[in-house]
Write a protein that holds these residues in place. Structure first.
Motif, PDB file in Angstrom:
ATOM      1  N   GLY A  13       0.801  -1.220   0.000  1.00 33.99           N
ATOM      2  CA  GLY A  13       0.000   0.000   0.000  1.00 33.99           C
ATOM      3  C   GLY A  13       0.830   1.264   0.000  1.00 33.99           C
ATOM      4  N   ALA A  14       2.157   1.120   0.012  1.00 36.10           N
ATOM      5  CA  ALA A  14       3.018   2.303   0.028  1.00 36.10           C
ATOM      6  C   ALA A  14       2.907   3.106  -1.251  1.00 36.10           C
ATOM      7  N   ASP A  15       2.529   2.432  -2.340  1.00 35.47           N
ATOM      8  CA  ASP A  15       2.388   3.144  -3.610  1.00 35.47           C
ATOM      9  C   ASP A  15       1.321   4.232  -3.560  1.00 35.47           C
ATOM     10  N   LYS A  16       0.429   4.133  -2.581  1.00 36.27           N
ATOM     11  CA  LYS A  16      -0.621   5.148  -2.397  1.00 36.27           C
ATOM     12  C   LYS A  16      -0.020   6.543  -2.215  1.00 36.27           C
ATOM     13  N   TYR A  17       1.159   6.608  -1.612  1.00 34.00           N
ATOM     14  CA  TYR A  17       1.780   7.895  -1.309  1.00 34.00           C
ATOM     15  C   TYR A  17       2.863   8.296  -2.306  1.00 34.00           C
ATOM     16  N   ALA A  18       3.185   7.428  -3.265  1.00 39.61           N
ATOM     17  CA  ALA A  18       4.352   7.635  -4.109  1.00 39.61           C
ATOM     18  C   ALA A  18       4.169   8.778  -5.103  1.00 39.61           C
ATOM     19  N   LEU A  19       5.214   9.576  -5.226  1.00 40.59           N
ATOM     20  CA  LEU A  19       5.256  10.609  -6.253  1.00 40.59           C
ATOM     21  C   LEU A  19       5.404   9.929  -7.606  1.00 40.59           C
ATOM     22  N   MET A  20       4.571  10.292  -8.551  1.00 45.86           N
ATOM     23  CA  MET A  20       4.561   9.637  -9.858  1.00 45.86           C
ATOM     24  C   MET A  20       5.504  10.323 -10.830  1.00 45.86           C
ATOM     25  N   GLY A  21       6.717   9.832 -10.928  1.00 45.05           N
ATOM     26  CA  GLY A  21       7.651  10.320 -11.926  1.00 45.05           C
ATOM     27  C   GLY A  21       8.460  11.517 -11.483  1.00 45.05           C
TER      28      GLY A  21
END
Length: 259
Positions: free
Chosen positions: A144-152
Protein backbone atom coordinates in the motif's frame (compact mmCIF):
# COMPACT_ATOMS: atom_id res chain seq x y z
CA UNK A 1 -23.62 43.77 23.44
CA UNK A 2 -22.56 41.14 25.90
CA UNK A 3 -22.98 38.38 23.34
CA UNK A 4 -21.09 40.37 20.71
CA UNK A 5 -18.20 41.11 23.07
CA UNK A 6 -18.00 37.45 24.02
CA UNK A 7 -17.78 36.41 20.41
CA UNK A 8 -15.06 38.97 19.70
CA UNK A 9 -13.03 37.87 22.71
CA UNK A 10 -13.29 34.23 21.73
CA UNK A 11 -12.31 35.00 18.14
CA UNK A 12 -9.30 36.99 19.25
CA UNK A 13 -8.14 34.09 21.37
CA UNK A 14 -8.34 31.51 18.60
CA UNK A 15 -5.31 31.16 16.34
CA UNK A 16 -4.97 28.71 13.52
CA UNK A 17 -2.27 26.18 14.23
CA UNK A 18 0.76 26.77 12.04
CA UNK A 19 1.31 24.05 9.47
CA UNK A 20 4.54 22.12 9.79
CA UNK A 21 6.27 20.06 7.13
CA UNK A 22 8.80 17.46 8.21
CA UNK A 23 8.38 18.85 11.73
CA UNK A 24 9.29 22.44 10.81
CA UNK A 25 7.05 25.31 9.72
CA UNK A 26 9.82 26.98 7.71
CA UNK A 27 10.30 23.91 5.51
CA UNK A 28 6.81 24.08 4.04
CA UNK A 29 7.75 26.72 1.47
CA UNK A 30 10.97 25.00 0.40
CA UNK A 31 11.27 22.80 -2.66
CA UNK A 32 11.87 19.11 -1.98
CA UNK A 33 15.43 19.28 -3.32
CA UNK A 34 16.18 22.35 -1.21
CA UNK A 35 15.69 20.52 2.08
CA UNK A 36 18.52 18.69 3.85
CA UNK A 37 17.41 15.46 5.54
CA UNK A 38 19.13 12.70 7.46
CA UNK A 39 19.04 9.31 5.80
CA UNK A 40 20.27 6.03 7.28
CA UNK A 41 22.65 3.65 5.53
CA UNK A 42 21.17 0.14 5.09
CA UNK A 43 18.26 1.28 7.27
CA UNK A 44 16.99 -2.27 7.88
CA UNK A 45 20.32 -3.81 9.04
CA UNK A 46 19.71 -3.71 12.79
CA UNK A 47 22.20 -5.15 15.24
CA UNK A 48 22.21 -5.31 19.03
CA UNK A 49 23.98 -2.34 20.55
CA UNK A 50 25.25 -4.06 23.69
CA UNK A 51 25.80 -7.64 22.49
CA UNK A 52 26.00 -7.66 18.71
CA UNK A 53 25.82 -11.13 17.20
CA UNK A 54 26.21 -9.91 13.61
CA UNK A 55 27.46 -6.84 11.78
CA UNK A 56 24.87 -4.15 11.18
CA UNK A 57 24.39 -0.48 10.53
CA UNK A 58 21.57 0.50 12.89
CA UNK A 59 20.65 0.06 16.53
CA UNK A 60 17.00 1.04 15.99
CA UNK A 61 14.34 -0.24 13.61
CA UNK A 62 12.78 1.75 10.78
CA UNK A 63 9.76 3.00 12.75
CA UNK A 64 11.97 4.34 15.54
CA UNK A 65 14.31 5.94 13.02
CA UNK A 66 11.40 7.82 11.44
CA UNK A 67 10.15 8.87 14.87
CA UNK A 68 13.63 10.21 15.62
CA UNK A 69 13.58 12.46 12.55
CA UNK A 70 15.16 10.32 9.84
CA UNK A 71 13.46 11.08 6.52
CA UNK A 72 15.57 9.00 4.13
CA UNK A 73 15.77 5.19 4.08
CA UNK A 74 18.28 3.15 2.11
CA UNK A 75 17.12 -0.34 1.12
CA UNK A 76 19.68 -2.72 -0.38
CA UNK A 77 17.44 -4.98 -2.45
CA UNK A 78 18.30 -8.57 -3.40
CA UNK A 79 16.40 -11.65 -4.52
CA UNK A 80 14.90 -13.51 -1.60
CA UNK A 81 14.10 -17.20 -1.27
CA UNK A 82 12.47 -17.12 -4.71
CA UNK A 83 12.30 -14.79 -7.70
CA UNK A 84 8.98 -13.45 -6.44
CA UNK A 85 10.46 -12.29 -3.13
CA UNK A 86 12.72 -9.30 -2.47
CA UNK A 87 14.95 -9.30 0.60
CA UNK A 88 16.85 -6.46 2.25
CA UNK A 89 20.40 -7.59 2.98
CA UNK A 90 23.71 -6.02 3.96
CA UNK A 91 26.32 -6.62 2.74
CA UNK A 92 24.66 -9.86 1.64
CA UNK A 93 21.95 -12.14 2.99
CA UNK A 94 24.38 -14.40 4.84
CA UNK A 95 25.50 -11.55 7.12
CA UNK A 96 22.49 -9.36 7.88
CA UNK A 97 19.14 -10.33 6.39
CA UNK A 98 16.73 -7.57 7.30
CA UNK A 99 13.63 -9.42 6.08
CA UNK A 100 11.56 -8.66 3.03
CA UNK A 101 11.09 -5.39 1.22
CA UNK A 102 7.35 -5.93 1.62
CA UNK A 103 7.53 -6.01 5.42
CA UNK A 104 9.66 -2.86 5.60
CA UNK A 105 7.33 -1.04 3.22
CA UNK A 106 4.40 -1.95 5.43
CA UNK A 107 6.19 -0.21 8.31
CA UNK A 108 6.80 2.89 6.16
CA UNK A 109 3.21 2.94 4.94
CA UNK A 110 1.81 2.68 8.48
CA UNK A 111 4.10 5.51 9.59
CA UNK A 112 2.98 7.73 6.71
CA UNK A 113 -0.65 6.95 7.59
CA UNK A 114 -0.02 8.40 11.03
CA UNK A 115 2.19 11.30 9.94
CA UNK A 116 0.43 13.13 7.14
CA UNK A 117 2.72 16.19 7.22
CA UNK A 118 5.98 14.37 6.55
CA UNK A 119 7.75 13.52 3.31
CA UNK A 120 9.90 10.37 3.30
CA UNK A 121 12.42 9.25 0.68
CA UNK A 122 13.39 5.66 -0.11
CA UNK A 123 16.58 4.83 -1.98
CA UNK A 124 16.49 1.38 -3.61
CA UNK A 125 20.18 0.52 -3.70
CA UNK A 126 22.07 -2.03 -5.76
CA UNK A 127 23.20 -0.96 -9.20
CA UNK A 128 23.33 -4.58 -10.41
CA UNK A 129 20.76 -6.13 -8.09
CA UNK A 130 19.45 -9.63 -8.80
CA UNK A 131 16.03 -8.68 -7.43
CA UNK A 132 13.18 -9.09 -9.90
CA UNK A 133 11.86 -5.69 -11.05
CA UNK A 134 8.32 -7.11 -11.10
CA UNK A 135 8.72 -8.36 -7.53
CA UNK A 136 9.91 -4.93 -6.38
CA UNK A 137 6.86 -3.29 -7.95
CA UNK A 138 4.58 -5.88 -6.34
CA UNK A 139 6.05 -5.18 -2.89
CA UNK A 140 5.06 -1.53 -3.22
CA UNK A 141 1.52 -2.30 -4.37
CA UNK A 142 0.95 -5.09 -1.85
CA UNK A 143 2.16 -2.93 1.03
CA UNK A 144 0.00 0.00 0.00
CA UNK A 145 3.02 2.30 0.03
CA UNK A 146 2.39 3.14 -3.61
CA UNK A 147 -0.62 5.15 -2.40
CA UNK A 148 1.78 7.89 -1.31
CA UNK A 149 4.35 7.63 -4.11
CA UNK A 150 5.26 10.61 -6.25
CA UNK A 151 4.56 9.64 -9.86
CA UNK A 152 7.65 10.32 -11.93
CA UNK A 153 10.47 12.82 -11.85
CA UNK A 154 9.03 16.34 -12.02
CA UNK A 155 10.48 19.04 -14.25
CA UNK A 156 10.93 21.06 -11.09
CA UNK A 157 10.48 19.87 -7.52
CA UNK A 158 7.38 21.00 -5.63
CA UNK A 159 7.49 22.43 -2.14
CA UNK A 160 6.99 20.10 0.79
CA UNK A 161 3.65 21.75 1.48
CA UNK A 162 2.42 21.05 -2.05
CA UNK A 163 3.54 17.43 -1.86
CA UNK A 164 1.79 17.02 1.48
CA UNK A 165 -1.39 18.63 0.18
CA UNK A 166 -1.28 16.34 -2.86
CA UNK A 167 -0.70 13.24 -0.72
CA UNK A 168 2.55 12.43 -2.53
CA UNK A 169 4.67 12.09 0.58
CA UNK A 170 6.86 9.21 -0.57
CA UNK A 171 9.68 9.71 -3.09
CA UNK A 172 11.40 6.57 -4.41
CA UNK A 173 14.76 6.54 -6.19
CA UNK A 174 16.15 3.39 -7.83
CA UNK A 175 19.86 2.90 -8.48
CA UNK A 176 19.43 -0.03 -10.87
CA UNK A 177 18.12 1.20 -14.25
CA UNK A 178 16.05 -1.99 -14.74
CA UNK A 179 14.25 -1.36 -11.45
CA UNK A 180 13.76 2.31 -12.31
CA UNK A 181 12.15 1.39 -15.63
CA UNK A 182 9.97 -1.39 -14.23
CA UNK A 183 7.04 0.59 -12.91
CA UNK A 184 4.46 1.66 -15.46
CA UNK A 185 3.19 4.40 -13.14
CA UNK A 186 6.66 5.93 -13.01
CA UNK A 187 7.13 6.19 -9.27
CA UNK A 188 10.63 4.69 -9.36
CA UNK A 189 12.86 7.63 -10.23
CA UNK A 190 16.24 6.70 -11.68
CA UNK A 191 19.42 7.81 -9.96
CA UNK A 192 20.81 8.63 -13.40
CA UNK A 193 20.42 12.31 -14.11
CA UNK A 194 18.76 12.93 -10.74
CA UNK A 195 20.90 11.73 -7.80
CA UNK A 196 24.51 12.79 -7.33
CA UNK A 197 25.96 10.07 -5.08
CA UNK A 198 29.20 11.42 -3.69
CA UNK A 199 32.42 9.55 -3.09
CA UNK A 200 32.62 7.53 0.10
CA UNK A 201 32.47 6.04 2.62
CA UNK A 202 35.85 6.60 4.23
CA UNK A 203 38.05 4.63 6.56
CA UNK A 204 39.30 5.98 9.85
CA UNK A 205 41.97 8.64 9.31
CA UNK A 206 41.13 9.34 5.67
CA UNK A 207 40.27 12.83 4.56
CA UNK A 208 36.73 13.60 3.47
CA UNK A 209 36.29 14.73 -0.12
CA UNK A 210 34.70 18.14 0.16
CA UNK A 211 33.93 19.16 -3.40
CA UNK A 212 33.01 21.40 -5.05
CA UNK A 213 30.65 19.24 -7.08
CA UNK A 214 28.81 19.92 -10.31
CA UNK A 215 25.04 19.78 -9.77
CA UNK A 216 24.11 21.05 -13.23
CA UNK A 217 22.30 17.80 -14.09
CA UNK A 218 21.53 16.11 -10.76
CA UNK A 219 19.11 17.86 -8.42
CA UNK A 220 19.51 15.51 -5.44
CA UNK A 221 22.80 15.11 -3.56
CA UNK A 222 23.76 12.19 -1.30
CA UNK A 223 26.64 12.85 1.09
CA UNK A 224 28.01 9.76 2.92
CA UNK A 225 28.82 10.44 6.55
CA UNK A 226 30.07 7.25 8.12
CA UNK A 227 33.41 5.60 8.76
CA UNK A 228 33.99 2.01 7.64
CA UNK A 229 36.21 -0.85 8.67
CA UNK A 230 37.17 -4.34 7.51
CA UNK A 231 35.17 -7.03 9.33
CA UNK A 232 35.46 -10.81 9.42
CA UNK A 233 32.20 -12.68 9.84
CA UNK A 234 31.48 -16.37 9.33
CA UNK A 235 34.97 -16.93 7.99
CA UNK A 236 34.59 -14.28 5.28
CA UNK A 237 36.17 -10.83 5.17
CA UNK A 238 34.07 -7.79 4.28
CA UNK A 239 35.41 -4.35 3.42
CA UNK A 240 33.56 -1.08 3.92
CA UNK A 241 31.51 -2.23 6.88
CA UNK A 242 30.19 0.61 9.08
CA UNK A 243 31.90 1.20 12.40
CA UNK A 244 29.00 2.15 14.71
CA UNK A 245 31.06 1.93 17.90
CA UNK A 246 33.20 4.87 16.79
CA UNK A 247 30.40 7.43 16.55
CA UNK A 248 32.32 9.89 18.70
CA UNK A 249 34.89 10.12 15.93
CA UNK A 250 32.46 9.90 13.01
CA UNK A 251 30.41 12.81 14.33
CA UNK A 252 33.37 14.58 15.91
CA UNK A 253 34.80 18.01 15.26
CA UNK A 254 37.32 16.88 12.65
CA UNK A 255 34.61 15.45 10.37
CA UNK A 256 31.93 18.11 10.61
CA UNK A 257 33.10 20.38 7.81
CA UNK A 258 32.39 18.14 4.82
CA UNK A 259 28.60 18.10 5.27
Amino acid sequence: MLALCLVLQMSAGVRAAAKVCNQHEELCSRAYNDVTSISTHASFAVTNQTKPTKPGTQFKGINDQLNDGVRGLHFNIMQGSSASEVSLCYPDCTVNNGGTLLDSLKVVKAWLDANKNDVVTIFLEGVDTNASPAAVVKAFTDSGADKYALMGKPESWSTLETMIDDGTTLVVFAEDPNIAAANSKGYFISYKGTVLKLEGPFKYGEEWTCGPWDRSTESIMLIPHYIVQTTTYGGATYDNMPYPFNLGTTNGYQYEFHA
